[in-house]
Design a protein around this motif. Structure first.
Motif, PDB file in Angstrom:
ATOM      1  N   ARG A   1       0.853  -1.191   0.000  1.00 41.61           N
ATOM      2  CA  ARG A   1       0.000   0.000   0.000  1.00 41.61           C
ATOM      3  C   ARG A   1       0.888   1.239   0.000  1.00 41.61           C
ATOM      4  N   TYR A   2       0.460   2.289  -0.674  1.00 38.79           N
ATOM      5  CA  TYR A   2       1.206   3.546  -0.678  1.00 38.79           C
ATOM      6  C   TYR A   2       0.519   4.535   0.250  1.00 38.79           C
ATOM      7  N   PRO A   3       1.259   5.244   1.107  1.00 35.16           N
ATOM      8  CA  PRO A   3       2.716   5.324   1.170  1.00 35.16           C
ATOM      9  C   PRO A   3       3.381   4.175   1.916  1.00 35.16           C
ATOM     10  N   GLU A   4       2.598   3.432   2.733  1.00 29.78           N
ATOM     11  CA  GLU A   4       3.158   2.281   3.414  1.00 29.78           C
ATOM     12  C   GLU A   4       2.022   1.390   3.886  1.00 29.78           C
ATOM     13  N   GLY A   5       2.383   0.161   4.242  1.00 31.54           N
ATOM     14  CA  GLY A   5       1.395  -0.765   4.772  1.00 31.54           C
ATOM     15  C   GLY A   5       1.018  -1.847   3.777  1.00 31.54           C
TER      16      GLY A   5
ATOM     17  N   ALA B   1       5.286  -3.956   3.447  1.00 30.28           N
ATOM     18  CA  ALA B   1       4.736  -2.733   4.031  1.00 30.28           C
ATOM     19  C   ALA B   1       5.632  -1.537   3.760  1.00 30.28           C
ATOM     20  N   ASP B   2       6.933  -1.808   3.555  1.00 32.95           N
ATOM     21  CA  ASP B   2       7.901  -0.747   3.247  1.00 32.95           C
ATOM     22  C   ASP B   2       8.270  -0.754   1.764  1.00 32.95           C
ATOM     23  N   VAL B   3       7.275  -0.900   0.911  1.00 36.22           N
ATOM     24  CA  VAL B   3       7.535  -1.079  -0.521  1.00 36.22           C
ATOM     25  C   VAL B   3       8.331   0.070  -1.131  1.00 36.22           C
ATOM     26  N   MET B   4       8.184   1.285  -0.614  1.00 31.40           N
ATOM     27  CA  MET B   4       8.910   2.405  -1.204  1.00 31.40           C
ATOM     28  C   MET B   4      10.413   2.308  -0.966  1.00 31.40           C
ATOM     29  N   ARG B   5      10.807   1.595   0.078  1.00 26.22           N
ATOM     30  CA  ARG B   5      12.236   1.350   0.284  1.00 26.22           C
ATOM     31  C   ARG B   5      12.801   0.560  -0.897  1.00 26.22           C
ATOM     32  N   TRP B   6      12.006  -0.358  -1.423  1.00 29.91           N
ATOM     33  CA  TRP B   6      12.422  -1.133  -2.598  1.00 29.91           C
ATOM     34  C   TRP B   6      12.401  -0.263  -3.857  1.00 29.91           C
ATOM     35  N   LYS B   7      11.410   0.613  -3.952  1.00 33.73           N
ATOM     36  CA  LYS B   7      11.322   1.453  -5.147  1.00 33.73           C
ATOM     37  C   LYS B   7      12.454   2.486  -5.208  1.00 33.73           C
ATOM     38  N   TYR B   8      12.868   3.001  -4.063  1.00 28.82           N
ATOM     39  CA  TYR B   8      13.992   3.932  -4.081  1.00 28.82           C
ATOM     40  C   TYR B   8      15.293   3.213  -4.420  1.00 28.82           C
TER      41      TYR B   8
ATOM     42  N   GLY C   1      16.958  11.974   3.937  1.00 30.25           N
ATOM     43  CA  GLY C   1      16.476  11.058   4.972  1.00 30.25           C
ATOM     44  C   GLY C   1      15.566   9.979   4.420  1.00 30.25           C
ATOM     45  N   ILE C   2      15.793   9.577   3.169  1.00 32.14           N
ATOM     46  CA  ILE C   2      14.958   8.576   2.509  1.00 32.14           C
ATOM     47  C   ILE C   2      15.669   7.217   2.554  1.00 32.14           C
ATOM     48  N   ALA C   3      14.998   6.217   3.098  1.00 32.80           N
ATOM     49  CA  ALA C   3      15.574   4.878   3.212  1.00 32.80           C
ATOM     50  C   ALA C   3      15.426   4.121   1.898  1.00 32.80           C
ATOM     51  N   TYR C   4      16.408   3.278   1.606  1.00 35.11           N
ATOM     52  CA  TYR C   4      16.329   2.400   0.438  1.00 35.11           C
ATOM     53  C   TYR C   4      16.983   1.069   0.773  1.00 35.11           C
ATOM     54  N   THR C   5      16.572   0.039   0.077  1.00 34.58           N
ATOM     55  CA  THR C   5      17.076  -1.304   0.333  1.00 34.58           C
ATOM     56  C   THR C   5      18.535  -1.405  -0.082  1.00 34.58           C
ATOM     57  N   PRO C   6      19.426  -1.883   0.791  1.00 36.32           N
ATOM     58  CA  PRO C   6      20.834  -2.032   0.413  1.00 36.32           C
ATOM     59  C   PRO C   6      21.004  -3.061  -0.712  1.00 36.32           C
TER      60      PRO C   6
END
Length: 334
Positions: A159-163, A186-193, A235-240
């Motif tokens: 779900r956007y923005p999270e969940g 739930a943190d899908v935007m971390r993957w998108k970034y 301050g935007i998180a992204y998947t390593p």
């Protein structure tokens, strides 16, 4: 659920074809020559497990469907530069039982970049983000080539923005029966970034025609370093990268089939098809935007964005500018 694939190109065609192959109801939405080819010849989906022809309903806009169904799922798979027009066209469509698509139906943004979700949330109440790892090529009307095996793609969904919710889980279940993996995140935007950082290579490949070279990789790494600095400042998180590699593992391999070479990425395909537009404003341009907002210089991504846009605007084919020229332009900007 019925899946309406808005933008039946490389990603949309591959997802729609695989869903149809596993028995799900799919409607393809396309324009121009792609619409005509899909209508007249069906979707030709070429994969390592064989060529598949899918004779699916195809429309060139929402009017052709009339009133939408309450169980419809909208999969937005156009390039981001076409999102606003698509959202406007589909959001106002009436849904059986009352209300509009924007009020009642789930919309999944299966696109590169991170802007479409924000655009969608202005009008749609149920927005889902999808991080697309799906190597596919669309350069010939009616034909989509998806090279990955044993999985066609990995599609993180949330779900956007999270969940997450039951709708996300139901969509994921359908995708996972269709040669796809669809982790609900739930943190899908971390993957998108994280995917955004990878997609900074798209302009290098599109403009120069190469990325798998020492100088091409070096230029991409400079663009990525800017991107990482910008995301840190914002301050935007992204998947390593090590987490990405662990999740993908060897689930998507490239093995030669049908004697044809793999094509380039999505931006390369835009130049090859002569669309006149390219997604650089929402890839390199996203980094440039965040850099200006947070005081981080982004000369590499500025130059890549400018050169990619110029190539699209002037109708150039991929590869008409060398990596050396791009690198020299970047160095002159610093």
């Amino acid at each position: 659920m019925r899946y309406l694939i808005i933008g039946a190109g490389a990603v949309g065609g591959a997802i729609g074809g695989r869903l149809a192959q596993s028995g799900h109801e799919v409607v393809l939405v396309a324009r121009g020559k792609q619409y005509e080819a899909l209508r007249d010849q069906g979707l030709q989906l070429r994969t390592p497990d064989g060529p598949h022809t899918h004779r699916l309903p195809v429309v060139d806009g929402p009017e052709a469907l009339g009133i939408l169904r309450a169980d419809d799922v909208l999969i937005l798979a156009v390039k981001t530069q076409d999102s606003a027009a698509a959202l406007a066209a589909w959001g106002a469509r009436p849904v059986a039982g009352g209300g509009t698509a924007a009020l009642r139906l789930p919309l999944v943004c299966a696109q590169n970049g991170v802007e479409s979700e924000r655009l969608a949330l202005r009008t749609f109440q149920r927005v889902y983000a999808m991080c697309v790892w799906l190597p596919a090529t669309f350069v010939e009307p009616g034909v989509v080539r998806a090279d990955g095996t044993p999985l066609t793609g990995i599609l993180h969904l949330g779900r956007y923005p999270e969940g997450s919710d039951d709708t996300a889980r139901a969509i994921a279940e359908d995708l996972e029966r269709s040669h796809l993996e669809a982790p609900v995140a739930a943190d899908v935007m971390r993957w998108k970034y994280a995917k955004l950082l990878s997609n900074l290579a798209n302009s290098v490949e599109a403009v120069s025609g190469v990325i798998d070279s020492e100088e091409g990789t070096a230029l991409f790494e400079r663009a990525r370093a800017e991107g990482e600095a910008v995301l840190a400042a914002a301050g935007i998180a992204y998947t390593p990268q090590d987490e990405e590699r662990k999740v993908r593992a060897d689930k998507i391999r490239f093995e030669p089939f049908d004697g044809a070479p793999r094509g380039g990425g999505s931006s390369w395909q835009s130049l090859q098809r002569g669309t006149g537009t390219i997604e650089a404003d929402y890839l390199n341009g996203e980094i440039a935007l965040l850099g200006r907002l947070h005081g981080v210089p982004t000369p590499v991504n500025d130059v890549l964005q400018e050169y990619a846009n110029e190539a699209a605007r002037k109708g150039r084919s991929a590869g008409e500018t060398s990596v050396a020229e791009l690198t020299a332009a970047v160095d002159a900007r610093r």
